[in-house]
Design a protein around this motif. Structure first.
Motif, PDB file in Angstrom:
ATOM      1  N   SER A   1      46.489  16.056  40.370  1.00 21.08           N
ATOM      2  CA  SER A   1      46.037  15.679  39.032  1.00 21.08           C
ATOM      3  C   SER A   1      46.634  14.342  38.611  1.00 21.08           C
ATOM      4  O   SER A   1      45.954  13.507  37.995  1.00 21.08           O
ATOM      5  CB  SER A   1      46.419  16.770  38.022  1.00 21.08           C
ATOM      6  OG  SER A   1      45.750  17.981  38.318  1.00 21.08           O
TER       7      SER A   1
ATOM      8  N   TYR B   1      55.746  25.500  33.888  1.00 18.19           N
ATOM      9  CA  TYR B   1      54.326  25.432  34.261  1.00 18.19           C
ATOM     10  C   TYR B   1      53.686  26.804  34.059  1.00 18.19           C
ATOM     11  O   TYR B   1      54.259  27.809  34.462  1.00 18.19           O
ATOM     12  CB  TYR B   1      54.191  25.014  35.730  1.00 18.19           C
ATOM     13  CG  TYR B   1      52.760  24.972  36.215  1.00 18.19           C
ATOM     14  CD1 TYR B   1      52.010  23.809  36.060  1.00 18.19           C
ATOM     15  CD2 TYR B   1      52.164  26.089  36.789  1.00 18.19           C
ATOM     16  CE1 TYR B   1      50.685  23.763  36.493  1.00 18.19           C
ATOM     17  CE2 TYR B   1      50.834  26.048  37.216  1.00 18.19           C
ATOM     18  CZ  TYR B   1      50.106  24.881  37.072  1.00 18.19           C
ATOM     19  OH  TYR B   1      48.807  24.838  37.489  1.00 18.19           O
ATOM     20  N   PRO B   2      52.515  26.888  33.439  1.00 16.89           N
ATOM     21  CA  PRO B   2      51.704  25.814  32.843  1.00 16.89           C
ATOM     22  C   PRO B   2      51.898  25.683  31.329  1.00 16.89           C
ATOM     23  O   PRO B   2      51.159  24.930  30.690  1.00 16.89           O
ATOM     24  CB  PRO B   2      50.281  26.293  33.149  1.00 16.89           C
ATOM     25  CG  PRO B   2      50.375  27.785  32.997  1.00 16.89           C
ATOM     26  CD  PRO B   2      51.754  28.171  33.491  1.00 16.89           C
ATOM     27  N   ASP B   3      52.874  26.371  30.759  1.00 15.14           N
ATOM     28  CA  ASP B   3      53.028  26.384  29.299  1.00 15.14           C
ATOM     29  C   ASP B   3      53.348  24.996  28.737  1.00 15.14           C
ATOM     30  O   ASP B   3      52.824  24.608  27.680  1.00 15.14           O
ATOM     31  CB  ASP B   3      54.121  27.364  28.889  1.00 15.14           C
ATOM     32  CG  ASP B   3      53.800  28.795  29.297  1.00 15.14           C
ATOM     33  OD1 ASP B   3      52.621  29.072  29.579  1.00 15.14           O
ATOM     34  OD2 ASP B   3      54.725  29.632  29.357  1.00 15.14           O
ATOM     35  N   GLN B   4      54.217  24.265  29.423  1.00 12.24           N
ATOM     36  CA  GLN B   4      54.634  22.951  28.928  1.00 12.24           C
ATOM     37  C   GLN B   4      54.083  21.797  29.753  1.00 12.24           C
ATOM     38  O   GLN B   4      53.870  20.703  29.230  1.00 12.24           O
ATOM     39  CB  GLN B   4      56.166  22.881  28.906  1.00 12.24           C
ATOM     40  CG  GLN B   4      56.825  23.847  27.940  1.00 12.24           C
ATOM     41  CD  GLN B   4      58.341  23.780  28.030  1.00 12.24           C
ATOM     42  OE1 GLN B   4      58.920  23.920  29.098  1.00 12.24           O
ATOM     43  NE2 GLN B   4      58.981  23.557  26.905  1.00 12.24           N
TER      44      GLN B   4
ATOM     45  N   ASP C   1      51.057  21.070  32.579  1.00 11.33           N
ATOM     46  CA  ASP C   1      49.917  21.598  33.317  1.00 11.33           C
ATOM     47  C   ASP C   1      49.157  20.460  33.989  1.00 11.33           C
ATOM     48  O   ASP C   1      49.540  19.292  33.909  1.00 11.33           O
ATOM     49  CB  ASP C   1      49.008  22.421  32.408  1.00 11.33           C
ATOM     50  CG  ASP C   1      48.439  21.613  31.240  1.00 11.33           C
ATOM     51  OD1 ASP C   1      48.568  20.360  31.243  1.00 11.33           O
ATOM     52  OD2 ASP C   1      47.864  22.227  30.320  1.00 11.33           O
ATOM     53  N   ASP C   2      48.037  20.808  34.660  1.00  6.52           N
ATOM     54  CA  ASP C   2      47.287  19.815  35.419  1.00  6.52           C
ATOM     55  C   ASP C   2      46.713  18.726  34.508  1.00  6.52           C
ATOM     56  O   ASP C   2      46.692  17.540  34.874  1.00  6.52           O
ATOM     57  CB  ASP C   2      46.152  20.501  36.192  1.00  6.52           C
ATOM     58  CG  ASP C   2      46.668  21.456  37.261  1.00  6.52           C
ATOM     59  OD1 ASP C   2      47.893  21.478  37.484  1.00  6.52           O
ATOM     60  OD2 ASP C   2      45.863  22.172  37.864  1.00  6.52           O
ATOM     61  N   ARG C   3      46.252  19.126  33.339  1.00  4.20           N
ATOM     62  CA  ARG C   3      45.694  18.165  32.386  1.00  4.20           C
ATOM     63  C   ARG C   3      46.744  17.137  31.983  1.00  4.20           C
ATOM     64  O   ARG C   3      46.495  15.925  31.970  1.00  4.20           O
ATOM     65  CB  ARG C   3      45.171  18.914  31.164  1.00  4.20           C
ATOM     66  CG  ARG C   3      45.002  18.091  29.889  1.00  4.20           C
ATOM     67  CD  ARG C   3      43.822  17.179  29.964  1.00  4.20           C
ATOM     68  NE  ARG C   3      43.610  16.501  28.679  1.00  4.20           N
ATOM     69  CZ  ARG C   3      43.140  15.285  28.566  1.00  4.20           C
ATOM     70  NH1 ARG C   3      42.833  14.582  29.639  1.00  4.20           N
ATOM     71  NH2 ARG C   3      42.947  14.743  27.382  1.00  4.20           N
TER      72      ARG C   3
ATOM     73  N   HIS D   1      48.864  21.006  43.009  1.00  5.69           N
ATOM     74  CA  HIS D   1      47.860  20.807  41.961  1.00  5.69           C
ATOM     75  C   HIS D   1      48.290  19.699  40.997  1.00  5.69           C
ATOM     76  O   HIS D   1      47.486  18.842  40.611  1.00  5.69           O
ATOM     77  CB  HIS D   1      47.637  22.100  41.177  1.00  5.69           C
ATOM     78  CG  HIS D   1      47.325  23.281  42.030  1.00  5.69           C
ATOM     79  ND1 HIS D   1      46.120  23.424  42.673  1.00  5.69           N
ATOM     80  CD2 HIS D   1      48.057  24.372  42.363  1.00  5.69           C
ATOM     81  CE1 HIS D   1      46.118  24.555  43.355  1.00  5.69           C
ATOM     82  NE2 HIS D   1      47.286  25.146  43.185  1.00  5.69           N
ATOM     83  N   LEU D   2      49.545  19.722  40.605  1.00  7.61           N
ATOM     84  CA  LEU D   2      50.040  18.714  39.674  1.00  7.61           C
ATOM     85  C   LEU D   2      50.004  17.323  40.295  1.00  7.61           C
ATOM     86  O   LEU D   2      49.619  16.342  39.653  1.00  7.61           O
ATOM     87  CB  LEU D   2      51.462  19.065  39.230  1.00  7.61           C
ATOM     88  CG  LEU D   2      51.590  20.276  38.305  1.00  7.61           C
ATOM     89  CD1 LEU D   2      53.050  20.675  38.145  1.00  7.61           C
ATOM     90  CD2 LEU D   2      50.969  19.988  36.938  1.00  7.61           C
TER      91      LEU D   2
ATOM     92  N   SER E   1      52.953  25.317  42.097  1.00  5.80           N
ATOM     93  CA  SER E   1      52.178  24.447  41.209  1.00  5.80           C
ATOM     94  C   SER E   1      52.193  22.981  41.633  1.00  5.80           C
ATOM     95  O   SER E   1      51.396  22.176  41.124  1.00  5.80           O
ATOM     96  CB  SER E   1      52.713  24.552  39.777  1.00  5.80           C
ATOM     97  OG  SER E   1      54.084  24.193  39.715  1.00  5.80           O
TER      98      SER E   1
ATOM     99  N   ARG F   1      59.648  28.873  37.740  1.00  5.17           N
ATOM    100  CA  ARG F   1      58.615  28.682  36.722  1.00  5.17           C
ATOM    101  C   ARG F   1      58.560  27.229  36.229  1.00  5.17           C
ATOM    102  O   ARG F   1      57.625  26.839  35.526  1.00  5.17           O
ATOM    103  CB  ARG F   1      58.849  29.609  35.537  1.00  5.17           C
ATOM    104  CG  ARG F   1      60.107  29.340  34.732  1.00  5.17           C
ATOM    105  CD  ARG F   1      60.322  30.383  33.643  1.00  5.17           C
ATOM    106  NE  ARG F   1      61.426  30.087  32.763  1.00  5.17           N
ATOM    107  CZ  ARG F   1      62.701  30.365  33.042  1.00  5.17           C
ATOM    108  NH1 ARG F   1      63.006  30.945  34.197  1.00  5.17           N
ATOM    109  NH2 ARG F   1      63.659  30.069  32.175  1.00  5.17           N
TER     110      ARG F   1
END
Length: 457
Positions: A58, A17-20, A22-24, A54-55, A51, A103
């Motif tokens: 989402s 997170y958030p490279d692979q 993320d919230d989207r 938030h995840l 994280s 991470r």
């Protein structure tokens, strides 16, 4: 089209997170989850990683856009999420990366009744939908034919109900008092243990109960011997009857005896299998192909039928549902119960250990001696560049040896009358995992070293 192959594994989603992840992307997964399962409502929980909230929010947002109602149960262990899925009869999603470093984050998904979602049971379709919507670059579409008909989000606390259900399955009230050290590893055990253990005949000594997804004391992976050193020392210092260590999402439990020695999860599997067979005579017990020879032996000795299967929770749960098995255990300290919707719960296994130990006068090491019959290496991980080539080299080295049988149910298993080993690729990391067992220490060491040389060359 975006490729999510790096993070969608055999039976969950796992990535940095958030490279692979993320919230989207979590929102897209939530929408795809509702689409594939056809759910009118879902339940969502999360661990203590920074994280995770938030995840989870989402994911719920995506589900709501597809018209489903979402019940958020907040901080929970993975088996608490399974409890909610089973008790509420709803599909569920748990945001956690289990024992992986801080991470990472991930999603474990299930259908109503905690039924697994893996590659063959919906995860591949979820990935494909998410990839399509990700390539479009727009929010996940609203419910087809019902624009604006979004679902609702509610919140619910399930911790006390989860604890009550577990305690209804194991009788501990008549136990002798036990002094128990628990290392939560700054994971979700720090959230669940106080409630589950409240009122039990247990003198609880807590270690690292503060929820902290950065894992400041040690990684929350009790199968790595380095991560139970503190627990072992504390058990000896306290003169405790045993120690328990939970992983980050507290669905696995590792046991340390009164001497400060780690207990093989296979011995725990055999112990719990015997107790479950006493309640359900003649039942089937699932064990993965890496558990000790002692597990099927104990099951047969107590009138049960052992069933060997692949490693991994979705495979174990599917086999339990297919066979009606009463219990299942893995070398990695995952324990599955028919009375818990075939889902894995380290907490329930821990309660069985407490009940068995507290119901007699001897120490844990003495109680477990009859279940620990062979010498095992434990799981040894090796980082390799080409997993397929290394496994092929091991196969070639052992194929023509006298008395050897080979099977490839899950990775490569090589067996003789005196020893066996399995080497298999991790589903979540660039590793090969080796497990060796033999009738004596010299033989185990010899086979272990030979296999490791081939793997690491």
């Amino acid at each position: 089209m975006a490729d999510l192959g790096q993070i969608v594994k055999a039976y969950d989603v796992r990535g940095v997170y958030p490279d692979q992840l993320d919230d989207r992307l979590a929102e897209l997964f939530g929408a795809a989850f509702v689409e594939v399962t056809g759910a009118a409502a879902i339940v969502v929980g999360h661990d203590m990683r920074p994280s995770s909230p938030h995840l989870a929010a989402s994911f719920a947002k995506g589900a709501v856009r597809r018209g489903a109602d979402a019940t958020l149960i907040g901080l929970c262990s993975t088996d608490q999420l399974y409890y909610a899925s089973g008790a509420l009869d709803l599909p569920g999603a748990m945001f956690t990366a289990s024992h992986n470093p801080a991470r990472y984050n991930g999603i474990k998904m299930c259908r109503a009744g905690a039924a697994p979602v893996g590659q063959d049971t919906g995860l591949a379709e979820i990935r494909a939908l998410a990839e399509t919507w990700l390539a479009d670059g727009a929010p996940p579409p609203e419910t087809a034919g019902k624009p604006g008909a979004a679902g609702t989000i509610t919140r619910r606390d399930t911790l006390k109900d989860y604890a009550a259900h577990l305690l209804s399955l194991v009788e501990l009230s008549a136990n002798r008092p036990l002094k128990v050290v628990v290392d939560a590893g700054n994971g979700m055990g720090g959230h669940t243990v106080p409630t589950v253990f409240a009122g039990l005949p247990v003198d609880l000594v807590p270690m690292y109960f503060e929820l902290d997804g950065t894992f400041p004391n040690h990684e929350a992976n009790p199968l790595d011997p380095a991560n139970i050193v503190d627990l072992q020392a504390r058990v000896l210092a306290e003169g405790a009857d045993l120690g328990l260590a939970f992983d980050g999402d507290a669905d696995r439990c590792f046991v340390v005896d009164e001497r400060g020695r780690g207990v093989s999860p296979s011995a725990i599997t055999a112990l719990v299998a015997e107790r479950e067979l006493a309640k359900h005579p003649g039942g089937m017990v699932i064990h993965n192909l890496i558990t000790s020879w002692s597990v099927p032996e104990v099951v047969r000795e107590h009138g049960g039928t052992p069933v060997r299967t692949r490693v991994g929770h979705s495979f174990i749960k599917a086999e339990m549902a297919r066979t009606g098995a009463i219990f299942g255990g893995e070398h990695s300290a995952h324990y599955y119960f028919r009375e818990f919707w075939n889902a894995d719960t380290g907490m329930l296994a821990a309660l069985h250990v407490l009940a068995a130990l507290g119901g007699q006068s001897g120490p844990l090491s003495e109680l477990l001696a009859s279940y620990d019959r062979y010498v095992g290496s434990g799981e040894i991980n090796s980082t390799v560049d080409d997993q397929t080539a290394r496994v092929a080299a091991v196969r070639d080295a052992f194929t023509d040896r006298q008395g050897v049988t080979i099977d490839e149910l899950d990775g490569l298993t090589v067996t003789t009358p005196d020893w066996w080993f399995n080497v298999r690729a991790s589903n979540t990391e660039p590793l090969l995992r080796l497990n060796v067992e033999a009738r004596d220490e010299p033989t185990m060491s010899k086979i272990r070293d030979e296999a490791l040389t081939l793997i690491r060359t």
